[in-house]
Design a protein around this motif. Structure first.
Motif, PDB file in Angstrom:
ATOM      1  N   GLY A  92       0.783  -1.226   0.000  1.00 47.55           N
ATOM      2  CA  GLY A  92       0.000   0.000   0.000  1.00 47.55           C
ATOM      3  C   GLY A  92       0.817   1.279   0.000  1.00 47.55           C
ATOM      4  N   LYS A  93       2.112   1.169  -0.275  1.00 49.49           N
ATOM      5  CA  LYS A  93       2.978   2.357  -0.175  1.00 49.49           C
ATOM      6  C   LYS A  93       3.232   3.043  -1.519  1.00 49.49           C
ATOM      7  CE  LYS A  93       5.213   0.793   4.044  1.00 49.49           C
ATOM      8  NZ  LYS A  93       6.474   0.369   4.653  1.00 49.49           N
ATOM      9  N   TYR A  94       2.465   2.647  -2.562  1.00 48.62           N
ATOM     10  CA  TYR A  94       2.521   3.338  -3.846  1.00 48.62           C
ATOM     11  C   TYR A  94       3.973   3.340  -4.352  1.00 48.62           C
ATOM     12  CZ  TYR A  94       0.830   7.121  -7.037  1.00 48.62           C
ATOM     13  OH  TYR A  94       0.475   7.906  -8.111  1.00 48.62           O
ATOM     14  N   TRP A  95       4.528   4.472  -4.750  1.00 48.98           N
ATOM     15  CA  TRP A  95       5.895   4.514  -5.272  1.00 48.98           C
ATOM     16  C   TRP A  95       6.939   4.206  -4.196  1.00 48.98           C
ATOM     17  CZ3 TRP A  95       7.044   3.985 -10.100  1.00 48.98           C
ATOM     18  CH2 TRP A  95       6.108   4.392 -11.071  1.00 48.98           C
ATOM     19  N   GLN A  96       6.531   4.250  -2.930  1.00 51.29           N
ATOM     20  CA  GLN A  96       7.462   3.938  -1.839  1.00 51.29           C
ATOM     21  C   GLN A  96       7.366   2.472  -1.415  1.00 51.29           C
ATOM     22  OE1 GLN A  96       9.659   6.362  -1.093  1.00 51.29           O
ATOM     23  NE2 GLN A  96       8.540   7.480  -2.658  1.00 51.29           N
ATOM     24  N   ALA A  97       6.691   1.639  -2.203  1.00 55.88           N
ATOM     25  CA  ALA A  97       6.577   0.210  -1.886  1.00 55.88           C
ATOM     26  C   ALA A  97       7.969  -0.338  -1.571  1.00 55.88           C
ATOM     27  CB  ALA A  97       5.958  -0.550  -3.058  1.00 55.88           C
ATOM     28  N   GLU A  98       8.075  -1.066  -0.468  1.00 48.61           N
ATOM     29  CA  GLU A  98       9.399  -1.472   0.025  1.00 48.61           C
ATOM     30  C   GLU A  98      10.214  -2.260  -0.990  1.00 48.61           C
ATOM     31  OE1 GLU A  98       9.377  -3.054   4.007  1.00 48.61           O
ATOM     32  OE2 GLU A  98       8.062  -1.431   4.672  1.00 48.61           O
ATOM     33  N   VAL A  99       9.605  -3.253  -1.643  1.00 45.38           N
ATOM     34  CA  VAL A  99      10.369  -4.059  -2.602  1.00 45.38           C
ATOM     35  C   VAL A  99      10.772  -3.207  -3.809  1.00 45.38           C
ATOM     36  CG1 VAL A  99      10.387  -6.120  -4.058  1.00 45.38           C
ATOM     37  CG2 VAL A  99       9.255  -6.197  -1.818  1.00 45.38           C
ATOM     38  N   ALA A 100       9.889  -2.324  -4.251  1.00 45.97           N
ATOM     39  CA  ALA A 100      10.217  -1.426  -5.369  1.00 45.97           C
ATOM     40  C   ALA A 100      11.379  -0.512  -5.001  1.00 45.97           C
ATOM     41  CB  ALA A 100       8.992  -0.609  -5.766  1.00 45.97           C
ATOM     42  N   GLN A 101      11.397  -0.026  -3.767  1.00 44.98           N
ATOM     43  CA  GLN A 101      12.506   0.809  -3.300  1.00 44.98           C
ATOM     44  C   GLN A 101      13.811   0.014  -3.282  1.00 44.98           C
ATOM     45  OE1 GLN A 101      12.490   4.315  -2.043  1.00 44.98           O
ATOM     46  NE2 GLN A 101      10.857   4.082  -3.538  1.00 44.98           N
ATOM     47  N   THR A 102      13.725  -1.218  -2.804  1.00 46.94           N
ATOM     48  CA  THR A 102      14.893  -2.109  -2.752  1.00 46.94           C
ATOM     49  C   THR A 102      15.498  -2.301  -4.142  1.00 46.94           C
ATOM     50  OG1 THR A 102      13.959  -3.266  -0.856  1.00 46.94           O
ATOM     51  CG2 THR A 102      15.632  -4.453  -2.094  1.00 46.94           C
ATOM     52  N   TYR A 103      14.625  -2.392  -5.155  1.00 50.77           N
ATOM     53  CA  TYR A 103      15.079  -2.614  -6.528  1.00 50.77           C
ATOM     54  C   TYR A 103      15.310  -1.313  -7.306  1.00 50.77           C
ATOM     55  CZ  TYR A 103      15.076  -7.654  -6.691  1.00 50.77           C
ATOM     56  OH  TYR A 103      15.408  -8.972  -6.508  1.00 50.77           O
ATOM     57  N   GLY A 104      15.067  -0.163  -6.672  1.00 52.96           N
ATOM     58  CA  GLY A 104      15.285   1.111  -7.352  1.00 52.96           C
ATOM     59  C   GLY A 104      14.328   1.354  -8.496  1.00 52.96           C
TER      60      GLY A 104
END
Length: 146
Positions: A92-104
């Motif tokens: 539910g974190k939109y562009w800040q989704a944890e896995v997406a952040q991890t992968y840049g």
């Protein structure tokens, strides 16, 4: 040819994922997407066709949803309606989704094809359109030694 970034997450079904270790024996497509993303929706026919064609040969998809908080039901309804039986990770974190952040991840759709045994990224291009099936087929053939 680089190692995939390791992460732990829970699917929308409550299943704990330890990526890529949870996918031993599989070739897995890590698919960053969202229900509000037009190009992501445009890729769905290719994804579902590849899943149906190769799932029995050891191919899996793990969806990483960049949808907003409160969209759990929309996501569940959407994946059911669009015949997307593969697991989804959603925080539910939109562009800040944890896995997406991890992968840049900075744009979607973004995908990585990963060998679940070695944890190595096989491809992070050639994973859209008609090229998707060819890339998966080559990875499965290499894995099985054919």
């Amino acid at each position: 040819g680089k190692p995939a970034t390791v992460f732990k997450a829970k699917t929308t079904e409550g299943v704990a994922i330890d990526f890529p270790a949870s996918f031993k024996g599989k070739i897995v497509l890590l698919d960053f997407w969202a229900i509000w993303c037009g190009p992501c929706i445009g890729e769905l026919p290719n994804l579902t066709a590849a899943y149906q064609k190769f799932h029995g040969q050891g191919f899996e998809i793990l969806g990483i949803s960049l949808d907003r908080a409160g969209d759990e039901k929309k996501l569940a309804d959407f994946t059911k309606a669009k015949n997307m039986p593969w697991p989804q990770v959603f925080d539910g974190k939109y562009w800040q989704a944890e896995v997406a952040q991890t992968y840049g991840v900075r744009s979607i759709p973004t995908a990585y094809l990963v060998d679940g045994d070695t944890g190595m990224v096989i491809a992070n291009s050639g994973l859209r359109g008609a090229q998707l099936e060819k890339t998966i087929e080559a990875a499965l053939a290499k894995k099985s030694g054919k």
